[in-house]
Every structure is written in C-alpha cells, then in structure tokens.
Design a protein around this motif. Sequence first.
Motif: not given
Length: 337
Positions: A197-210, A212-215, A217-224, A246-247
Amino acid sequence: MKAAILKSINGPLCIDEVEVPEAGIGEVVVQLKAASLNHRDVWIQKGLYPKITTPVIPGSDGAGVVSALGENVDKAWLGKEVIINPSQNWGSNPDFYSDAHTILGLPENGTFAEYVKVEARYLAEKPSHLTFEQAATLPLGGLTAWRALMTRGRFTPNDKVLVTGTGGGVALLAVQFAVVAGAEVWVTSGSDDKISRAIELGAKGGVNYKIPTWYRDLLVKAKGPKIGYFNIIIDSAGGPGFARLTDIAAPGARICFYGGGTGNITDIVPAKVFFKQLNILGTTMGTEEEFSDMISFVERHTIEPVIAETFPLAEAEAALRYLDSGQQFGKVVLKIE
C-alpha cells in the motif's frame, strides 16, 4: 456539549455532557467536525506520559468551524473552516521548545469533543481540497513528519529516503511528503500488505523488518553500495534494530527519530557513526512556522492523508483500542456531528 473524557489513568474514555468553553482574550471557540487520534492519547490513558492530570478531554488533532471569538481576535475568523496547530508556546528558539511549550489535549482540554477553545494564533485555514476528516489527520502527525524530514533531515530532492514502520500516521505522511517533493522513497514494515500500500502511495519499494536479513535485503533491492545508501532515514521505533540503520545509511546521512516504540537504542558501533560522519537526530512536534509551511505544502500539492478507520465520537474508546492494536494503515479519525 458532548465530550470523551479521561476521568482516571487506565480508565476508559467516557462520553459526558460538559459546558461549552468560552473564548477569552485572543481566543476562539471551534465547533469541531472531526478529530484524529495519536499514540500520545493512548500513552496518556495508560499513564505513560509526564504530568498527567485528570479529568481531561484528550485529543491533539482537530478540524472544524470557528463558532465564537474572544476580544482582540480578527472578526474574519468567524465561520472559517480551520485546522488547529496543537504545538503551542514553542518559543523563540527554533531548535528547541520553551519551558512553556504544551501540546493540545493535556494539560488543556483537547479535541475529543464538540467544541474546543484555542488561541487564534494556532489556527490555519483548512485546505479546500480536504474533507474535515482528512484535515483532522494533519496537525500532530503532519508537523512531526515535516520537521523530521524537512528541518532536522535537511531534505533535498536528490536524497534517497527510508521511512521505517510504514502504516502509522506520521510515517505515511513522511512518505507522502518525500514522494511529492521528488525523492526516491523506500519503506519497512512488519506487514507485506502495508508495504504494498505504501508503494501505491509512491514509495519505490520496501522490506519486511521481521526478516532477520531485512537490512541487507533492502540494500540489494535498492541497489545500494556496501558502505550504505540512504541519505535520510526517518524512524519511530528505536530499540535494538536502530543499530542496523547505521549500516544502511549513506556517508553523511541524517537518521532522525521521533519515537521509541521498541525500547532503548542499543548496540550502535561508534566507528560506523564517526567514520561515515552520520547525524543521529531526535525530534518532536515543531514551530508555528513549520506548521504553516506544512499546511501550505499539503495545499499546494493537494496531498490527501490516508485514513484507516472512522469512528463516531461516541465510540472514542473503541477508536483508541483500535489504534493501540496496531492494525491501522493511516490515521484513526473521530467524526463529530
């Protein structure tokens, strides 16, 4: 008038008849059409807020029509559709509020009522594209999100922004503000549905913080890059997971938090902060100028806040329980008729 009153700590909100307030010098009375809830109201009810006095009418957020004027108030306000700024007596220092600063709803009676009394200086005209219910969602949450993103976060359109815990009112407004202002925005949530639903509001994407490797996974998705990615991170959780921010923060990033829903911040590695020149910032509420800027921004870009659920004033206690359950995506609103 009817009002939802907290008569004792840990007690339910009770609907009672009370006197309509009278406007004093420099004050107005607003006939409320809608009010919205904040977690502050839940904390006050549970006794988890400083200097609680009861009985009190809670509620920091409201929109309605000016029905009465006190002395020395411009007569043009009478009959105006308005939003109320709940951040009062901030003071002259924009960096920190004064000792006299208060938030509407404690100690002064708030917006869970048919009428409320406030100083005229805390009124803003309701943007014409908003319903009263939509307008009532803006004051506390909008001001908090605006200061976190624009003032403390020093936002620029080139920033890549992460908003954690999407689904709450402040977080969603931060997402909407950043998207409209031109940023690439990512989110986290404990709910895949809320991420969608946040993506429907214009967010590019997201991850589920539940996860363990969310952080990572987020960098991979966001190509950071390995050194981090996000220039601004807006957080309301705190807790042990804060160290992971901070990571994923870019060098020189601003990590701004306005809550501590998951407890004390632990396990931050100092070297990650000082070698990356990170800025860890706390924020709460905001100045009169920031409130005015936020309302103007909403009007200029015709932003429509997200409403999760609407309850009648008579069901204010049920509305608080719904908010406390954490089910909502957006703001919980009381419709006052």
